[in-house]
Design a protein around this motif. Sequence first.
Motif, PDB file in Angstrom:
ATOM      1  N   ARG A   1       4.879   3.849-114.766  1.00  0.00           N
ATOM      2  CA  ARG A   1       4.334   2.777-115.024  1.00  0.00           C
ATOM      3  C   ARG A   1       2.688   3.076-114.475  1.00  0.00           C
ATOM      4  O   ARG A   1       1.716   2.515-113.393  1.00  0.00           O
TER       5      ARG A   1
ATOM      6  N   ARG B   1       5.149  10.847-107.385  1.00  0.00           N
ATOM      7  CA  ARG B   1       4.860   9.153-108.035  1.00  0.00           C
ATOM      8  C   ARG B   1       3.981   8.421-108.476  1.00  0.00           C
ATOM      9  O   ARG B   1       4.200   7.626-108.432  1.00  0.00           O
TER      10      ARG B   1
ATOM     11  N   ARG C   1       2.208   4.039-110.900  1.00  0.00           N
ATOM     12  CA  ARG C   1       3.078   5.362-109.773  1.00  0.00           C
ATOM     13  C   ARG C   1       4.245   4.981-110.998  1.00  0.00           C
ATOM     14  O   ARG C   1       4.688   4.298-111.676  1.00  0.00           O
TER      15      ARG C   1
ATOM     16  N   ARG D   1       8.462   5.187-110.434  1.00  0.00           N
ATOM     17  CA  ARG D   1       9.610   4.501-109.911  1.00  0.00           C
ATOM     18  C   ARG D   1      10.234   5.367-108.820  1.00  0.00           C
ATOM     19  O   ARG D   1      11.425   4.956-107.761  1.00  0.00           O
ATOM     20  N   ARG D   2      10.462   6.618-109.537  1.00  0.00           N
ATOM     21  CA  ARG D   2      11.647   7.816-108.324  1.00  0.00           C
ATOM     22  C   ARG D   2      10.880   8.760-108.875  1.00  0.00           C
ATOM     23  O   ARG D   2       9.804   9.142-110.167  1.00  0.00           O
TER      24      ARG D   2
END
Length: 176
Positions: free
Chosen positions: A30, A86, A130, A132-133
Motif C-alpha cells: 500500500r 513488509r 507497506r 499487510r503481510r
Amino acid sequence: MRVFVAVFPPPEVQQALIEAARLTPTNAFRLTAPERVHLTLKFLGDVPPDSLPRITATLEPIRRDHEPFDVLTSSFGVFPSPRRARVLWAGLGEGKEQMRSLAQTVETLLEPEGFQPEKKSFMPHITLGRARRPTPFDPTGANLPELRFTVSAIDLVQSKHSPKGVAYSTLTRYEL
C-alpha cells in the motif's frame, strides 16, 4: 500527540518516487500518499503537548550545526528482507553520510530530554509503502530513477490518525 523529526523531499520528488514504486514488480505494498513521503530522522512517539516548547528549543542548534546538502536516490530496498518484505523504501546514494550526521545530531540533542538513542544504526531511507503481510520482493526490474534534491530543512512533525488516514502537520521547521 505522536511526533517525529523528518526530511520531506520537494513535491515533484515525492510524486516521482511514488510513480516509480507503482512500477515495481509487486502490488503487495500500500503506497504512501505522495505528500506524506519523507525520511524519518527520529521517531519520538507520544509526547505530552506541554513538552513541545522544550523539544522545539532543544532542536534549535540544528540550524547552525548543519548546512544544506544534496542527496540522490539510489535504489529500492525492503525491510526486513527480500523474502519477507513488509516495507518498501528508496535508498540514498550521494548525501547519505550527511543524512547520517544530521540524524546523529538529532539523537545527541534529544537524548538529554529523555529520548533514548536508537539501538540499530541509522540507515537513511525514504519509506514508500507497506505490505499487510510479509511478501517476497525481487528488486530485479524495479528501477528507481536517480532523483536529486537539496536538504535545506528538517521538520518536527505531528502525526494524527483519523478514519480518513494519517495526516501530518509540521510543528516547527528548522532551516539549515
